[in-house]
Design an enzyme around this catalytic site. Structure first.
Site, PDB file in Angstrom:
ATOM      1  N   GLN A 156    -100.470  -7.778  37.069  1.00  0.00           N
ATOM      2  CA  GLN A 156    -100.776  -7.199  35.940  1.00  0.00           C
ATOM      3  C   GLN A 156    -102.644  -7.994  35.755  1.00  0.00           C
ATOM      4  O   GLN A 156    -102.666  -9.112  36.464  1.00  0.00           O
ATOM      5  CB  GLN A 156    -100.060  -6.773  34.948  1.00  0.00           C
ATOM      6  CG  GLN A 156     -99.368  -8.197  34.438  1.00  0.00           C
ATOM      7  CD  GLN A 156     -98.149  -8.487  33.874  1.00  0.00           C
ATOM      8  OE1 GLN A 156     -97.192  -7.184  33.671  1.00  0.00           O
ATOM      9  NE2 GLN A 156     -97.084  -9.062  33.312  1.00  0.00           N
ATOM     10  N   HIS A 169     -89.691 -10.423  18.206  1.00  0.00           N
ATOM     11  CA  HIS A 169     -88.347 -11.118  18.314  1.00  0.00           C
ATOM     12  C   HIS A 169     -87.223 -11.659  17.520  1.00  0.00           C
ATOM     13  O   HIS A 169     -86.147 -12.077  18.436  1.00  0.00           O
ATOM     14  CB  HIS A 169     -89.184 -12.245  18.830  1.00  0.00           C
ATOM     15  CG  HIS A 169     -90.512 -12.618  19.748  1.00  0.00           C
ATOM     16  ND1 HIS A 169     -91.531 -12.732  19.808  1.00  0.00           N
ATOM     17  CD2 HIS A 169     -90.186 -11.693  21.125  1.00  0.00           C
ATOM     18  CE1 HIS A 169     -93.122 -12.278  19.841  1.00  0.00           C
ATOM     19  NE2 HIS A 169     -91.258 -12.198  21.302  1.00  0.00           N
ATOM     20  N   ASP A 213     -93.016 -14.265  27.716  1.00  0.00           N
ATOM     21  CA  ASP A 213     -94.356 -15.844  26.351  1.00  0.00           C
ATOM     22  C   ASP A 213     -93.258 -16.085  25.149  1.00  0.00           C
ATOM     23  O   ASP A 213     -93.908 -17.058  24.874  1.00  0.00           O
ATOM     24  CB  ASP A 213     -94.624 -14.100  25.450  1.00  0.00           C
ATOM     25  CG  ASP A 213     -93.194 -13.847  24.624  1.00  0.00           C
ATOM     26  OD1 ASP A 213     -92.690 -14.163  23.935  1.00  0.00           O
ATOM     27  OD2 ASP A 213     -93.430 -12.000  25.212  1.00  0.00           O
ATOM     28  N   GLU A 236     -88.471 -13.829  34.085  1.00  0.00           N
ATOM     29  CA  GLU A 236     -89.245 -13.497  34.312  1.00  0.00           C
ATOM     30  C   GLU A 236     -90.645 -13.023  35.731  1.00  0.00           C
ATOM     31  O   GLU A 236     -90.770 -14.360  36.574  1.00  0.00           O
ATOM     32  CB  GLU A 236     -90.748 -14.377  32.902  1.00  0.00           C
ATOM     33  CG  GLU A 236     -91.939 -13.815  33.334  1.00  0.00           C
ATOM     34  CD  GLU A 236     -93.032 -12.284  32.903  1.00  0.00           C
ATOM     35  OE1 GLU A 236     -92.463 -12.340  31.486  1.00  0.00           O
ATOM     36  OE2 GLU A 236     -93.272 -11.871  33.476  1.00  0.00           O
ATOM     37  N   ASP A 261     -88.410 -10.724  39.564  1.00  0.00           N
ATOM     38  CA  ASP A 261     -87.344  -9.602  39.023  1.00  0.00           C
ATOM     39  C   ASP A 261     -86.657  -9.357  38.781  1.00  0.00           C
ATOM     40  O   ASP A 261     -85.681  -9.320  39.312  1.00  0.00           O
ATOM     41  CB  ASP A 261     -88.049  -8.628  40.222  1.00  0.00           C
ATOM     42  CG  ASP A 261     -87.888  -6.773  40.206  1.00  0.00           C
ATOM     43  OD1 ASP A 261     -87.066  -6.739  39.136  1.00  0.00           O
ATOM     44  OD2 ASP A 261     -88.086  -6.060  41.117  1.00  0.00           O
ATOM     45  N   GLY A 262     -86.534  -8.895  37.193  1.00  0.00           N
ATOM     46  CA  GLY A 262     -85.025  -9.220  36.493  1.00  0.00           C
ATOM     47  C   GLY A 262     -83.907  -8.054  37.589  1.00  0.00           C
ATOM     48  O   GLY A 262     -83.348  -7.633  37.007  1.00  0.00           O
ATOM     49  N   ASP A 309     -86.581  -7.445  27.698  1.00  0.00           N
ATOM     50  CA  ASP A 309     -87.511  -7.842  26.359  1.00  0.00           C
ATOM     51  C   ASP A 309     -89.292  -7.267  27.473  1.00  0.00           C
ATOM     52  O   ASP A 309     -89.947  -8.307  27.776  1.00  0.00           O
ATOM     53  CB  ASP A 309     -87.566  -8.863  26.261  1.00  0.00           C
ATOM     54  CG  ASP A 309     -89.239  -9.632  25.486  1.00  0.00           C
ATOM     55  OD1 ASP A 309     -89.919  -8.606  24.791  1.00  0.00           O
ATOM     56  OD2 ASP A 309     -89.009 -10.433  24.655  1.00  0.00           O
ATOM     57  N   SER A 310     -88.840  -6.442  27.792  1.00  0.00           N
ATOM     58  CA  SER A 310     -89.432  -5.825  28.931  1.00  0.00           C
ATOM     59  C   SER A 310     -91.140  -5.140  28.509  1.00  0.00           C
ATOM     60  O   SER A 310     -91.282  -4.678  27.005  1.00  0.00           O
ATOM     61  CB  SER A 310     -89.287  -4.894  29.122  1.00  0.00           C
ATOM     62  OG  SER A 310     -88.941  -3.399  28.551  1.00  0.00           O
ATOM     63  N   THR A 311     -91.959  -4.789  29.090  1.00  0.00           N
ATOM     64  CA  THR A 311     -93.373  -4.026  28.948  1.00  0.00           C
ATOM     65  C   THR A 311     -93.172  -2.816  29.209  1.00  0.00           C
ATOM     66  O   THR A 311     -92.008  -2.356  29.296  1.00  0.00           O
ATOM     67  CB  THR A 311     -94.338  -4.448  30.137  1.00  0.00           C
ATOM     68  OG1 THR A 311     -93.201  -4.318  31.289  1.00  0.00           O
ATOM     69  CG2 THR A 311     -95.086  -5.655  30.408  1.00  0.00           C
TER      70      THR A 311
HETATM   71  N1  SAM Z   1     -92.692  -7.133  23.304  1.00  0.00           N
HETATM   72  C1  SAM Z   1     -93.316  -7.418  24.308  1.00  0.00           C
HETATM   73  C2  SAM Z   1     -93.403  -5.759  24.049  1.00  0.00           C
HETATM   74  O1  SAM Z   1     -92.656  -4.655  24.012  1.00  0.00           O
HETATM   75  O2  SAM Z   1     -94.705  -4.650  23.944  1.00  0.00           O
HETATM   76  C3  SAM Z   1     -92.746  -7.508  25.582  1.00  0.00           C
HETATM   77  C4  SAM Z   1     -92.971  -9.073  25.876  1.00  0.00           C
HETATM   78  S1  SAM Z   1     -93.010  -9.827  27.323  1.00  0.00           S
HETATM   79  C5  SAM Z   1     -94.522 -10.157  27.562  1.00  0.00           C
HETATM   80  C6  SAM Z   1     -92.595  -8.033  28.968  1.00  0.00           C
HETATM   81  C7  SAM Z   1     -92.388  -9.155  29.893  1.00  0.00           C
HETATM   82  O3  SAM Z   1     -91.593  -8.228  30.880  1.00  0.00           O
HETATM   83  C8  SAM Z   1     -93.968  -8.925  31.024  1.00  0.00           C
HETATM   84  O4  SAM Z   1     -93.936 -10.512  30.664  1.00  0.00           O
HETATM   85  C9  SAM Z   1     -93.731  -8.582  32.229  1.00  0.00           C
HETATM   86  O5  SAM Z   1     -94.249  -9.277  33.113  1.00  0.00           O
HETATM   87  C10 SAM Z   1     -92.169  -8.824  32.110  1.00  0.00           C
HETATM   88  N2  SAM Z   1     -91.864  -7.526  33.561  1.00  0.00           N
HETATM   89  C11 SAM Z   1     -92.346  -6.578  33.647  1.00  0.00           C
HETATM   90  N3  SAM Z   1     -91.249  -5.706  34.088  1.00  0.00           N
HETATM   91  C12 SAM Z   1     -90.422  -7.119  34.414  1.00  0.00           C
HETATM   92  C13 SAM Z   1     -88.993  -7.407  35.653  1.00  0.00           C
HETATM   93  N4  SAM Z   1     -89.121  -5.819  36.555  1.00  0.00           N
HETATM   94  N5  SAM Z   1     -88.171  -8.340  36.157  1.00  0.00           N
HETATM   95  C14 SAM Z   1     -88.708  -9.778  34.369  1.00  0.00           C
HETATM   96  N6  SAM Z   1     -89.779  -9.332  33.978  1.00  0.00           N
HETATM   97  C15 SAM Z   1     -90.259  -7.915  33.952  1.00  0.00           C
END
Ligand code: SAM
Length: 276
Positions: free
Chosen positions: A31, A62, A86, A106, A137-138, A155-157
Site C-alpha cells: 500500500q 483502540h 501501528d 500484520e 497475511d492474517g 484490527d483491519s484496514t
Molecule cells: N484502526 C484502523 C482503521 O480502522 O482504519 C486500522 C489500523 S491498522 C493500521 C490496519 C492494518 O491492517 C494495516 O496496517 C494493514 O497493513 C493491515 N492488514 C490489512 N490486510 C491484512 C491482512 N490480510 N493480514 C494482516 N494485516 C492486514
C-alpha cells in the site's frame, strides 16, 4: 502556503485537514503509506489515502476494540490481533494482567516500522515481552489453527486490497476454529452510515457462526461519519454482562464499564439494518 490533505470518504464527501508537513511517505509492497503532521489532529497514519489513526482520537478506537472483549472474557490468556501494525490495540491488550501472550499478525512490516519511528505513543508496547510480532497475511495465519486463542481482534484496514478477505465468512470460520470453546472475536466493521452493506454482511457472516453476536458503537471524529461500529461474536460469554474491569482499566480516556454497556445500545435505524 497552506497544505491540505483530503480523504475522500465517499465519492461525494471528504475529510480535509491542514497539514504542517509530510514526515514520511513510501510505497510498500502492499500500500501507499504516509505519516502526516496535521494542525488539528497531530500525527496521522494514512494508508492508500485513508486515515488509519491519529494522535488526537486513536485512544477511542483502540480502547474500544481491545477492552470490550477482554473485559467480557474472564480469563483472556492468549490473544491474537490481526492487522493493527501501528501497535495501538496491542498497547491496550497488554494492560490486562491476565493476558500472557499477544500475537500481532500484520501483513505490512513497513507499517510497524513507521509507527515505531513516528508514532511512539501507539507503538510503545510492541517491545513488551508478552508481544510476538509476525509479519504475514492474517488470512493464511488463522488457517488450520485449532482452539489456540481466547480472544481474536481483527484490527483491519477498510475492505480493500489485502483486507478484503478479512470481512468474509471463510475467514470468520477459520477464526471460529482458532478460538477456544469459550473464545471471543471482535472486528471493526466500519461506519453504520456510509458502509451499510459491508456492515450488514460482516455482521451476518459472524452471526451465522457464533451463538452470541452484538454490534457496538463508538464516536471517532476522524473516521467516516464519526460513528464507528464493531462486531463481537462470542462462543459463551455475554458481552452485555461484562466483569468489573481490573483496577488499571479505570484510568482510560474513553472506555469505562458504563461506556461498555451503553455502546451496545443501538439506534433503531441500525437495529433495523441488522434485521433486514
Ligand atoms: N484502526 C484502523 C482503521 O480502522 O482504519 C486500522 C489500523 S491498522 C493500521 C490496519 C492494518 O491492517 C494495516 O496496517 C494493514 O497493513 C493491515 N492488514 C490489512 N490486510 C491484512 C491482512 N490480510 N493480514 C494482516 N494485516 C492486514
Amino acid at each position: 502556503m497552506e497544505l491540505w490533505f483530503t480523504e475522500k470518504q465517499t465519492p461525494y464527501l471528504g475529510l480535509s485537514c491542514a497539514v504542517k508537513g509530510v514526515l514520511y511517505s513510501c510505497r510498500t509492497a502492499f500500500q501507499e503509506l504516509a505519516i502526516l503532521e496535521t494542525s488539528q489532529f497531530g500525527r496521522m497514519l494514512v494508508l492508500d489515502g485513508m486515515v488509519q489513526t491519529t494522535i488526537f482520537d486513536e485512544y477511542i478506537y483502540h480502547e474500544m476494540i481491545a477492552h470490550v472483549p477482554l473485559v467480557t472474557h474472564p480469563r483472556p490468556r492468549q490473544v491474537l490481533v490481526i492487522g493493527g501494525g501501528d501497535g495501538g490495540t496491542v498497547r491496550e491488550v497488554v494492560k490486562h494482567q491476565r493476558v500472557e501472550k499477544v500475537t500481532l499478525v500484520e501483513i505490512d512490516r513497513e507499517v510497524v516500522e513507521a509507527s515505531r519511528r513516528f508514532l511512539p505513543e501507539l507503538s510503545s508496547a510492541l517491545d513488551s515481552p508478552k508481544v510476538e510480532l509476525i509479519c504475514t497475511d492474517g488470512l493464511q495465519y488463522v488457517k488450520n489453527k485449532h482452539a489456540v486463542y481466547d480472544v481474536i481482534i481483527v484490527d483491519s484496514t477498510e475492505p480493500v486490497g489485502a483486507a478484503v478477505g478479512l470481512f468474509k465468512k471463510e475467514f470468520y470460520a477459520d477464526v471460529y476454529t482458532a478460538l477456544r470453546d469459550d473464545g471471543i472475536l471482535v472486528a471493526q466493521t466500519e461506519s453504520p452510515f456510509y458502509n451499510q452493506q459491508l456492515l450488514k454482511s460482516a455482521y451476518h457472516n459472524i452471526n451465522s457462526l457464533f451463538p452470541r453476536v452484538h454490534l457496538y458503537l463508538a464516536n471517532i471524529p476522524t473516521y467516516p461519519s464519526g460513528l464507528w461500529s464493531f462486531t463481537i461474536g462470542s462462543k459463551k460469554y455475554d458481552p452485555l454482562n461484562p466483569l468489573p474491569p481490573e483496577e488499571r482499566l479505570t484510568v482510560n480516556r474513553y472506555y469505562t464499564l458504563g461506556v461498555h454497556r451503553a455502546s451496545f445500545s443501538l439506534p433503531p435505524f441500525i437495529s433495523r439494518l441488522l434485521e433486514a
